[in-house]
Enzyme design. Structure first.
Site, short mmCIF file in Angstrom:
data_model
loop_
_atom_site.label_atom_id
_atom_site.label_comp_id
_atom_site.label_asym_id
_atom_site.label_seq_id
_atom_site.Cartn_x
_atom_site.Cartn_y
_atom_site.Cartn_z
N THR A 151 0.85 -1.19 0.00
CA THR A 151 0.00 0.00 0.00
C THR A 151 0.89 1.24 0.00
OG1 THR A 151 -1.90 1.04 1.04
CG2 THR A 151 -0.41 -0.10 2.54
N LYS A 187 3.60 1.48 -3.81
CA LYS A 187 2.94 0.77 -4.94
C LYS A 187 3.70 0.92 -6.26
CE LYS A 187 -1.87 0.27 -3.67
NZ LYS A 187 -3.24 0.40 -4.18
N GLY A 189 -12.35 11.78 -10.84
CA GLY A 189 -11.03 11.73 -10.23
C GLY A 189 -10.02 11.10 -11.17
N ASN A 238 0.00 -4.05 -6.27
CA ASN A 238 -0.53 -4.17 -4.90
C ASN A 238 -0.35 -5.57 -4.32
OD1 ASN A 238 -2.59 -5.64 -6.11
ND2 ASN A 238 -4.20 -4.69 -4.89
N ASP A 265 -6.46 -4.73 -7.80
CA ASP A 265 -7.54 -3.73 -7.68
C ASP A 265 -8.47 -3.79 -8.89
OD1 ASP A 265 -6.90 -2.66 -5.23
OD2 ASP A 265 -5.66 -1.05 -6.04
P1 NAP Z 1 -5.62 9.89 -4.96
O1 NAP Z 1 -4.54 9.22 -5.74
O2 NAP Z 1 -5.25 10.91 -3.94
O3 NAP Z 1 -6.61 10.58 -6.04
C1 NAP Z 1 -7.75 11.30 -5.63
C2 NAP Z 1 -8.39 11.99 -6.83
O4 NAP Z 1 -9.52 12.70 -6.34
C3 NAP Z 1 -7.49 13.02 -7.51
O5 NAP Z 1 -7.78 13.06 -8.88
C4 NAP Z 1 -7.93 14.32 -6.84
O6 NAP Z 1 -7.74 15.46 -7.63
C5 NAP Z 1 -9.42 14.07 -6.68
N1 NAP Z 1 -9.98 14.88 -5.61
C6 NAP Z 1 -9.58 14.93 -4.32
N2 NAP Z 1 -10.35 15.79 -3.62
C7 NAP Z 1 -11.25 16.29 -4.51
C8 NAP Z 1 -12.30 17.25 -4.41
N3 NAP Z 1 -12.60 17.85 -3.25
N4 NAP Z 1 -13.02 17.53 -5.52
C9 NAP Z 1 -12.74 16.93 -6.69
N5 NAP Z 1 -11.74 16.04 -6.86
C10 NAP Z 1 -11.02 15.71 -5.78
O7 NAP Z 1 -6.52 8.84 -4.21
P2 NAP Z 1 -6.88 7.35 -4.70
O8 NAP Z 1 -5.91 6.41 -4.14
O9 NAP Z 1 -7.09 7.41 -6.16
O10 NAP Z 1 -8.26 7.09 -3.93
C11 NAP Z 1 -9.46 7.73 -4.31
C12 NAP Z 1 -10.63 7.17 -3.50
O11 NAP Z 1 -10.82 5.79 -3.81
C13 NAP Z 1 -10.44 7.24 -1.98
O12 NAP Z 1 -11.67 7.54 -1.41
C14 NAP Z 1 -10.02 5.82 -1.61
O13 NAP Z 1 -10.39 5.48 -0.30
C15 NAP Z 1 -10.84 5.02 -2.61
N6 NAP Z 1 -10.26 3.71 -2.91
C16 NAP Z 1 -11.00 2.60 -2.63
C17 NAP Z 1 -10.50 1.35 -2.91
C18 NAP Z 1 -11.35 0.13 -2.61
O14 NAP Z 1 -10.83 -0.99 -2.61
N7 NAP Z 1 -12.62 0.29 -2.39
C19 NAP Z 1 -9.24 1.20 -3.49
C20 NAP Z 1 -8.50 2.36 -3.77
C21 NAP Z 1 -9.03 3.60 -3.48
P3 NAP Z 1 -6.37 16.34 -7.54
O15 NAP Z 1 -5.30 15.48 -8.14
O16 NAP Z 1 -6.72 17.54 -8.32
O17 NAP Z 1 -6.15 16.58 -6.07
#
Ligand code: NAP
Length: 296
Positions: free
Chosen positions: A74, A78, A138, A99, A114
């Site tokens: 994690t 990664k 996102g 992962n 994933d």
């Molecule tokens: P990340 O790499 O930080 O990417 C987050 C994305 O969301 C970026 O594009 C960011 O834009 C955007 N963002 C953040 N805050 C925002 C806002 N207020 N308004 C609009 N866009 C916003 O995170 P990640 O690892 O991709 O994870 C994203 C989500 O998926 C999290 O909630 C995580 O818990 C979930 N997730 C779940 C699983 C599962 O197994 N269920 C697995 C992985 C992730 P900027 O780049 O412009 O900041």
């Protein structure tokens, strides 16, 4: 948990921080369920290993020395783990992140489960995906696995929505050398979202908007969700709270809602299956997480 003996084989997860990882809960629950029926054949334990970025090389050498069978990775390792692997699967190369790592006769191999985790609840619905559009909110790490998953599903168009044009351009260009074929991918800013929702068959939230503790937030207001076609699927990767406001409101407009817990469970199940080379009790893994998160 079953007794740990000198014969118990080791699995684990590395990260920094790692103390909030839910993986030990679900993997040890599955191992306990399997060992109750299969005894010594499933004599494993799954441990969290806090590893700082500068400690990755020493940690992998240590895993080699103690004969660890496999591990999850994690944040923040990664991408950097790739330097220690002999083999990286095409899907992990496409996503740009590993992962899950397992031991081979010559070293370590890695993949990204994933994508499989994301796909499992969609495939369970047995829908035709040809001609569909996926819209992904996102453009971060998780969105990469979702793009790969939507391509594998056979979506005809993938639209990635972000708030920074420069980041979106980098994201779009990054697929040029992908070892897996990606459907036509376009990027849009958030203000364009109303224009794409009416053509969206699968809407995926890959942002943290709506995650605990900001549970009153949503990435898409209910009035906009109403523009989704009938039978559209809204898939929120967030698993706390469960359901999120987005999923509650999606149900109210008649959409099918899928939560992030199932992706978490299924990516874990895919990893455990790789390590143990046998079917694993997905229902036990799901229930252990639901109990841990207090959602049942
Ligand atoms: P990340 O790499 O930080 O990417 C987050 C994305 O969301 C970026 O594009 C960011 O834009 C955007 N963002 C953040 N805050 C925002 C806002 N207020 N308004 C609009 N866009 C916003 O995170 P990640 O690892 O991709 O994870 C994203 C989500 O998926 C999290 O909630 C995580 O818990 C979930 N997730 C779940 C699983 C599962 O197994 N269920 C697995 C992985 C992730 P900027 O780049 O412009 O900041």
């Amino acid at each position: 948990m079953q007794a740990i003996t000198g014969k118990t084989k080791l699995l684990g997860v590395i990260g920094h921080p790692v103390e909030h990882s839910l993986s030990p809960v679900m993997h040890n629950a599955a191992i306990a369920a399997l060992s109750a029926t299969e005894g010594e054949q499933v004599d494993y334990v799954y441990l969290p290993f806090p590893v700082k970025p500068e400690g990755l090389s020493a940690a992998v050498a240590g895993f080699e020395a103690v004969g660890l069978c496999g591990f999850n990775i994690t944040i923040p390792h990664k991408q950097s783990i790739v330097a220690f692997l002999d083999e990286v699967s095409p899907v992990a190369r496409a996503v740009g992140a590993v992962n899950t790592v397992w031991r081979t006769p010559t070293g370590w191999a890695g993949t990204n489960t994933d994508v499989e985790g994301f796909l499992a609840p969609l495939r369970a619905r047995d829908r035709p995906w040809k001609g569909t559009q996926a819209t992904i909110l996102g453009a971060g790490g998780a969105a990469r696995a979702i793009v790969a998953g939507c391509a594998e599903l056979g979506c005809e168009a993938i639209v990635v929505v972000g708030r920074d044009r420069a980041k979106l351009d980098i994201f779009a260009r990054s697929w040029a050398e992908s070892p897996i074929a990606i459907a036509p991918l376009s990027t849009r800013l958030w203000e364009d979202l109303p224009a794409v929702l009416a053509q969206t068959d699968l809407l995926v939230n890959a942002t943290p908007v709506g995650m605990h503790p900001q549970v009153d937030r949503t990435p898409v207001e209910a009035s906009l969700l109403a523009q989704l076609p009938a039978e559209a699927i809204v898939y929120d990767l967030i698993y706390t709270p469960n359901p999120t406001r987005l999923l509650r409101e999606a149900r109210q407009v008649g959409a099918v809602a899928i939560d992030g817990l199932e992706m978490l469970v299924q990516q874990g199940a895919a990893a455990l299956q790789l390590w143990l080379n046998r079917p694993v009790p997905v229902d036990v893994m799901r229930r252990s997480l639901q109990e841990h998160l207090g959602s049942i």
